[in-house]
Design an enzyme around this catalytic site. Structure first.
Site, PDB file in Angstrom:
ATOM      1  CE1 TYR A  96      39.860  40.030  35.382  1.00  0.00           C
ATOM      2  CE2 TYR A  96      39.626  39.861  33.007  1.00  0.00           C
ATOM      3  CZ  TYR A  96      39.358  39.383  34.265  1.00  0.00           C
ATOM      4  OH  TYR A  96      38.577  38.264  34.425  1.00  0.00           O
ATOM      5  CE  LYS A 132      35.578  39.967  32.070  1.00  0.00           C
ATOM      6  NZ  LYS A 132      35.989  38.872  31.131  1.00  0.00           N
TER       7      LYS A 132
END
Ligand code: NAD
Length: 369
Positions: free
Chosen positions: A224, A138
């Site tokens: 996140y 990510k």
């Protein structure tokens, strides 16, 4: 190419289901405990930086469904040091120039891209063209257009693409996903998600401070908070508003140090979120009609802690998130099932990040998704 994977049929068997992967249907399991009886898959890691050296390579000593068998690095000294440390055969060590030759290496089934963000697209596409299944860290890429190219390349090559969303493979996050589905404290009204860390001072020159490398807090830690808001509601946002702040314009002259943003979900649920390099910030809180619950901390490699209304708490035994993640991803490849965290999941976050950047450019305007 390993016969057991039979990549030609891979996508045909998983395609429709993969596209329909829904956060709310994820079972409460820890995939690390699920072991396939077949030979473990062989994995090559690209980019021997902090995350690979500190977390992924040690975790690969604990995995059951996948083993570290190859390295791709631009630094010959690292090739020697880590080749020896992990007993990697010389013919399985590549650099960025000769990487495409990996296509002819049957020992390597999966390639894990752990490079700075601006290189994710290039190496995912090259790995797919080499006929290898791919895991990509990510954030998936620099923008949604790149994510679409990566998904298309993997579909065309009939290989699996998973994004390194390790929290989907650990039990606290799975519990929060299940609570989104079951709503044990009544309807969810509001979410708060914060993820960040304080960069050491003085801040060293690094790619995380450069926009062309995909730097900035939003790109690095933002996923996140976005993920937390999405999986704690089980919903997709319909609009976003974002604001960026920098304490030191000389250091943060290209990227954000802090981004705050609001995600609007169906049913008038708002997620108020933050992501930052200015301070430590690690919590996910869900306000439901009958009380507040969540995780604090929520996005670290360990030490996650769950809280419930009325002062109750919940905890799970210690585990290695990265080992569970890689075992889970490779199990889905072996069993020809969709990944829990496919490229489409990374694309969803990148569409939201693109919209946040547009919101900031337009002075904090609300962007409808
Ligand atoms: P890092 O800077 O420590 O390592 C990057 C590696 O890429 C280095 O080995 C460097 O030599 C190599 N590299 C190759 N080409 C480069 C170039 N043009 N510029 C700079 N470096 C180059 O970074 P990291 O912290 O290991 O992060 C790598 C990726 O992993 C990022 O995408 C990051 O978001 C992701 N990450 C994920 C997690 C997680 O918990 N999932 C944690 C940390 C990092």
């Amino acid at each position: 190419m390993s016969n057991l994977l039979n990549r030609r049929n891979f996508l045909t068997q998983v395609s429709t289901a993969a596209l329909a992967t829904s956060l709310s249907t994820i079972p409460l399991i820890t995939p690390a405990r699920q072991v396939n009886q077949q030979k473990p898959l062989g994995l090559a890691i690209i980019g021997l930086g902090n995350y690979s050296k500190g977390q992924l390579m040690p975790a690969l000593e604990q995995t059951k469904n996948v083993k570290l068998v190859g390295l791709v690095t631009g630094t010959p000294a690292k090739a020697k040091e880590y080749g020896e440390k992990y007993n990697i055969p010389k013919q399985n060590i590549y650099n960025y120039d000769n990487f495409d030759e990996i296509a002819r290496n049957p020992a390597i089934d999966v390639v894990y891209v752990v490079l700075p963000n601006h290189l994710h697209k290039e190496f995912v596409v090259r790995a797919a063209k080499a006929g290898k299944h791919v895991i990509c860290e990510k954030p998936m890429a620099l923008n949604a257009a790149e994510c679409r190219e990566m998904i298309d390349a993997c579909k065309k090559a009939n290989v699996s693409l998973s994004i390194g969303y390790r929290l989907h493979y650990e039990p606290y996050t799975q519990r929060i996903m299940q609570m989104a589905k079951e709503q044990p404290y009544g309807p969810i009204l509001m979410v708060h998600a914060s993820s960040g860390f304080r960069m050491g001072r003085p801040i060293p020159d690094q790619w995380r401070l450069k926009s062309q490398y995909g730097g900035g807090a939003l790109m690095d830690m933002g996923p996140y908070s976005i993920q937390g808001a999405r999986y704690s509601t089980g919903l997709e946002p319909i609009a976003v508003t974002a604001q960026m702040f920098n304490s030191d314009p000389k250091v943060f002259d290209e990227v954000d140090e802090t981004t705050t943003f609001q995600l609007e979900f169906p049913g008038y649920i708002v997620a108020n979120c933050l992501t930052t390099f200015a301070s430590n910030a690690h919590f996910l809180s869900i306000n439901a009609q009958k009380g507040e619950y969540g995780l604090k901390p929520f996005s670290g490699y360990g030490g996650i802690h769950g809280f419930l209304p009325n002062g109750e708490t919940f905890d799970f035994p210690k585990m290695n998130q990265q080992a569970a993640q890689m075992d889970g991803m490779c199990l889905s490849i072996m069993e020809k099932r969709p990944s829990l965290t496919p490229g489409e999941e990374g694309l969803r976050d990148m569409i939201i990040i693109d919209a946040m950047q547009e919101s900031v450019r337009k002075g904090g305007t609300r962007i409808v998704l």
